[in-house]
Design an enzyme around this catalytic site. Structure first.
Site, mmCIF file in Angstrom:
data_model
loop_
_atom_site.group_PDB
_atom_site.id
_atom_site.type_symbol
_atom_site.label_atom_id
_atom_site.label_comp_id
_atom_site.label_asym_id
_atom_site.label_seq_id
_atom_site.Cartn_x
_atom_site.Cartn_y
_atom_site.Cartn_z
ATOM 1 N N ASP A 1 0.841 -1.207 0.000
ATOM 2 C CA ASP A 1 0.000 0.000 0.000
ATOM 3 C C ASP A 1 0.875 1.256 0.000
ATOM 4 O O ASP A 1 0.620 2.218 -0.729
ATOM 5 C CB ASP A 1 -0.913 -0.025 1.234
ATOM 6 C CG ASP A 1 -2.019 1.018 1.186
ATOM 7 O OD1 ASP A 1 -2.335 1.517 0.088
ATOM 8 O OD2 ASP A 1 -2.573 1.325 2.257
ATOM 9 N N ARG B 1 -9.920 11.361 -11.670
ATOM 10 C CA ARG B 1 -9.284 11.325 -10.341
ATOM 11 C C ARG B 1 -8.842 9.924 -9.956
ATOM 12 O O ARG B 1 -8.290 9.724 -8.878
ATOM 13 C CB ARG B 1 -10.284 11.861 -9.295
ATOM 14 C CG ARG B 1 -10.589 13.361 -9.446
ATOM 15 C CD ARG B 1 -11.780 13.744 -8.560
ATOM 16 N NE ARG B 1 -11.589 13.318 -7.197
ATOM 17 C CZ ARG B 1 -12.580 12.868 -6.399
ATOM 18 N NH1 ARG B 1 -13.814 12.790 -6.835
ATOM 19 N NH2 ARG B 1 -12.323 12.514 -5.159
ATOM 20 N N LYS B 2 -9.092 8.942 -10.818
ATOM 21 C CA LYS B 2 -8.774 7.548 -10.474
ATOM 22 C C LYS B 2 -7.394 7.148 -11.012
ATOM 23 O O LYS B 2 -7.113 7.318 -12.196
ATOM 24 C CB LYS B 2 -9.848 6.613 -11.042
ATOM 25 C CG LYS B 2 -11.183 6.778 -10.327
ATOM 26 C CD LYS B 2 -12.200 5.780 -10.796
ATOM 27 C CE LYS B 2 -12.942 6.279 -12.016
ATOM 28 N NZ LYS B 2 -14.134 5.481 -12.338
HETATM 29 C C1 LIG Z 1 6.140 10.056 -0.673
HETATM 30 C C2 LIG Z 1 6.071 9.328 0.573
HETATM 31 C C3 LIG Z 1 4.752 9.510 1.233
HETATM 32 C C4 LIG Z 1 4.701 8.742 2.511
HETATM 33 C C5 LIG Z 1 3.312 8.363 2.761
HETATM 34 C C6 LIG Z 1 3.125 6.935 2.533
HETATM 35 C C7 LIG Z 1 1.928 6.665 1.684
HETATM 36 C C8 LIG Z 1 0.970 5.934 2.495
HETATM 37 C C9 LIG Z 1 -0.175 5.480 1.651
HETATM 38 C C10 LIG Z 1 -1.168 4.892 2.573
HETATM 39 C C11 LIG Z 1 -2.501 5.026 1.962
HETATM 40 C C12 LIG Z 1 -3.562 4.702 2.921
HETATM 41 O O1 LIG Z 1 -3.412 3.893 3.776
HETATM 42 S S1 LIG Z 1 -5.000 5.512 2.746
HETATM 43 C C13 LIG Z 1 -6.003 4.886 4.038
HETATM 44 C C14 LIG Z 1 -7.023 3.863 3.578
HETATM 45 N N1 LIG Z 1 -7.994 4.511 2.698
HETATM 46 C C15 LIG Z 1 -9.027 5.192 3.190
HETATM 47 O O2 LIG Z 1 -9.228 5.330 4.388
HETATM 48 C C16 LIG Z 1 -9.940 5.815 2.155
HETATM 49 C C17 LIG Z 1 -11.388 5.843 2.612
HETATM 50 N N2 LIG Z 1 -12.198 6.270 1.480
HETATM 51 C C18 LIG Z 1 -12.403 7.589 1.222
HETATM 52 O O3 LIG Z 1 -11.997 8.471 2.015
HETATM 53 C C19 LIG Z 1 -13.122 7.918 -0.034
HETATM 54 O O4 LIG Z 1 -13.947 6.817 -0.432
HETATM 55 C C20 LIG Z 1 -12.150 8.282 -1.203
HETATM 56 C C21 LIG Z 1 -11.287 9.491 -0.824
HETATM 57 C C22 LIG Z 1 -11.222 7.092 -1.556
HETATM 58 C C23 LIG Z 1 -12.982 8.608 -2.436
HETATM 59 O O5 LIG Z 1 -13.985 9.487 -2.027
HETATM 60 P P1 LIG Z 1 -14.428 10.716 -2.933
HETATM 61 O O6 LIG Z 1 -13.304 11.679 -3.072
HETATM 62 O O7 LIG Z 1 -15.708 11.222 -2.365
HETATM 63 O O8 LIG Z 1 -14.613 10.089 -4.347
HETATM 64 P P2 LIG Z 1 -15.955 9.493 -5.008
HETATM 65 O O9 LIG Z 1 -16.670 10.652 -5.620
HETATM 66 O O10 LIG Z 1 -16.661 8.598 -4.070
HETATM 67 O O11 LIG Z 1 -15.327 8.577 -6.152
HETATM 68 C C24 LIG Z 1 -14.578 9.127 -7.225
HETATM 69 C C25 LIG Z 1 -14.579 8.078 -8.326
HETATM 70 O O12 LIG Z 1 -13.881 6.908 -7.837
HETATM 71 C C26 LIG Z 1 -14.761 5.779 -7.864
HETATM 72 N N3 LIG Z 1 -14.486 4.976 -6.667
HETATM 73 C C27 LIG Z 1 -14.366 5.404 -5.388
HETATM 74 N N4 LIG Z 1 -14.077 4.384 -4.558
HETATM 75 C C28 LIG Z 1 -14.038 3.277 -5.330
HETATM 76 C C29 LIG Z 1 -13.792 1.892 -5.059
HETATM 77 N N5 LIG Z 1 -13.511 1.439 -3.827
HETATM 78 N N6 LIG Z 1 -13.790 1.043 -6.103
HETATM 79 C C30 LIG Z 1 -14.050 1.472 -7.381
HETATM 80 N N7 LIG Z 1 -14.285 2.768 -7.691
HETATM 81 C C31 LIG Z 1 -14.296 3.660 -6.686
HETATM 82 C C32 LIG Z 1 -16.164 6.375 -7.852
HETATM 83 O O13 LIG Z 1 -17.097 5.479 -8.415
HETATM 84 C C33 LIG Z 1 -15.975 7.602 -8.703
HETATM 85 O O14 LIG Z 1 -15.903 7.191 -10.050
HETATM 86 P P3 LIG Z 1 -16.519 8.077 -11.242
HETATM 87 O O15 LIG Z 1 -17.979 8.259 -10.915
HETATM 88 O O16 LIG Z 1 -15.765 9.382 -11.204
HETATM 89 O O17 LIG Z 1 -16.253 7.273 -12.473
#
Ligand SMILES: CCCCCCCCCCCC(=O)SCCNC(=O)CCNC(=O)[C@H](O)C(C)(C)COP(=O)(O)OP(=O)(O)OC[C@H]1O[C@@H](n2cnc3c(N)ncnc32)[C@H](O)[C@@H]1OP(=O)(O)O
Length: 245
Positions: free
Chosen positions: A160, A205-206
């Protein structure tokens, strides 16, 4: 430029890995021990937070050899080492921070264990033109799942973070929406694996990415993953900020 890594045992090229010097002889472990590093190479810059993505005493020969190879490639300009801090905000440029994001006594999950060698030992390298991030990962003894092997959650975490870093460099602030992993072969604790991630496509945005976790010699495929990251919507982020305050 060659983008293959030679297998240490066989001296053959491994297709999916990365190699700075395809024709260079590989170091023989017994005949050529790893040289000591200068203090400058081991310490972070003064005034900056500690950079954990630098060699320490816990790094194995495989880890050091791979690190040296990637470091050599950074001199050719295509690859860059990504510094790593224990506070996530130290990775984010001031201009990209949200108003409510102030530094607190929190820690990036992967850097939450201070002792060297027992948690996540890793360093990442970025190749911007290939939209690719490779992570050299040595899982320590506190990441145990099945006896002697790394916990699947720790593998998911390093995937991740590697894929996430790749997405961040291509698309800015993103979050994981989906991560799908196939675990094929367990990762022994203390071994070194290459986590090789790339952006496959961006649609609005994907950001779609994929990743392979392989042994250093390329002979073992430990895991494969695909992921979807979503670029954060500034308007929605402002609303989330308001609800957090
Ligand atoms: C450099 C070193 C750094 C150092 C840093 C190290 C990097 C660490 C990285 C760690 C990353 C993490 O752990 S992150 C933590 C885990 N993740 C989370 O907690 C995320 C929880 N989810 C959310 O907050 C939200 O669902 C988001 C932000 C992901 C999306 O919400 P949103 O912004 O409202 O977007 P939304 O309008 O719903 O969706 C936008 C488009 O994406 C699609 N979409 C959204 N979710 C999905 C899905 N699961 N599967 C398929 N498609 C999806 C929608 O259909 C839509 O498509 P269309 O209609 O436009 O076609």
């Amino acid at each position: 430029m060659c983008t293959r890594l030679r297998a240490p045992i066989t001296n053959t090229c491994v297709h999916t890995c990365v190699c700075p010097h395809a024709n260079a002889p590989l170091r023989d472990a017994a005949a050529h021990p790893v040289p000591p590093r200068s203090p400058q190479a081991l310490c972070s810059q003064p005034g900056r937070p500690k950079d954990y993505a630098l060699p320490n005493a816990s790094w194995s020969r495989d880890m050091l050899d791979l690190y040296d190879r990637f470091l050599a490639m950074t001199k050719e300009g295509l690859w860059k080492r990504i510094p790593s801090y224990n506070n996530v905000l130290d990775h984010i440029p001031e201009s990209m921070k949200l108003a409510h994001e102030k530094k607190k006594d929190t820690r990036l999950f992967l850097r939450s264990i201070e002792a060297e060698g027992v948690g996540f030992e890793y360093v990442m390298f970025l190749n911007s033109s290939e939209k690719r991030v490779v992570c050299l990962f040595q899982p320590g003894s506190y990441l145990e799942g099945h006896p002697g092997f790394a916990h699947g959650g720790s593998i998911a975490t390093i995937i991740d973070s590697t894929i996430g870093s790749c997405a961040i460099f291509v698309a800015g602030r993103v979050m994981t929406a989906n991560l799908s992993i196939n675990y094929m072969s367990p990762v022994p604790l203390g071994s070194v694996v290459l986590v090789d991630s790339k952006v496959d496509k961006v649609e609005g945005r994907k950001v779609f990415l994929s990743c392979k976790v392989q042994s250093v010699d390329g002979g073992t495929l430990h895991a494969e993953a695909t992921a979807l990251f979503i670029q954060l919507d500034a308007t929605k982020s402002q609303k989330q900020q308001a609800s957090c305050q």
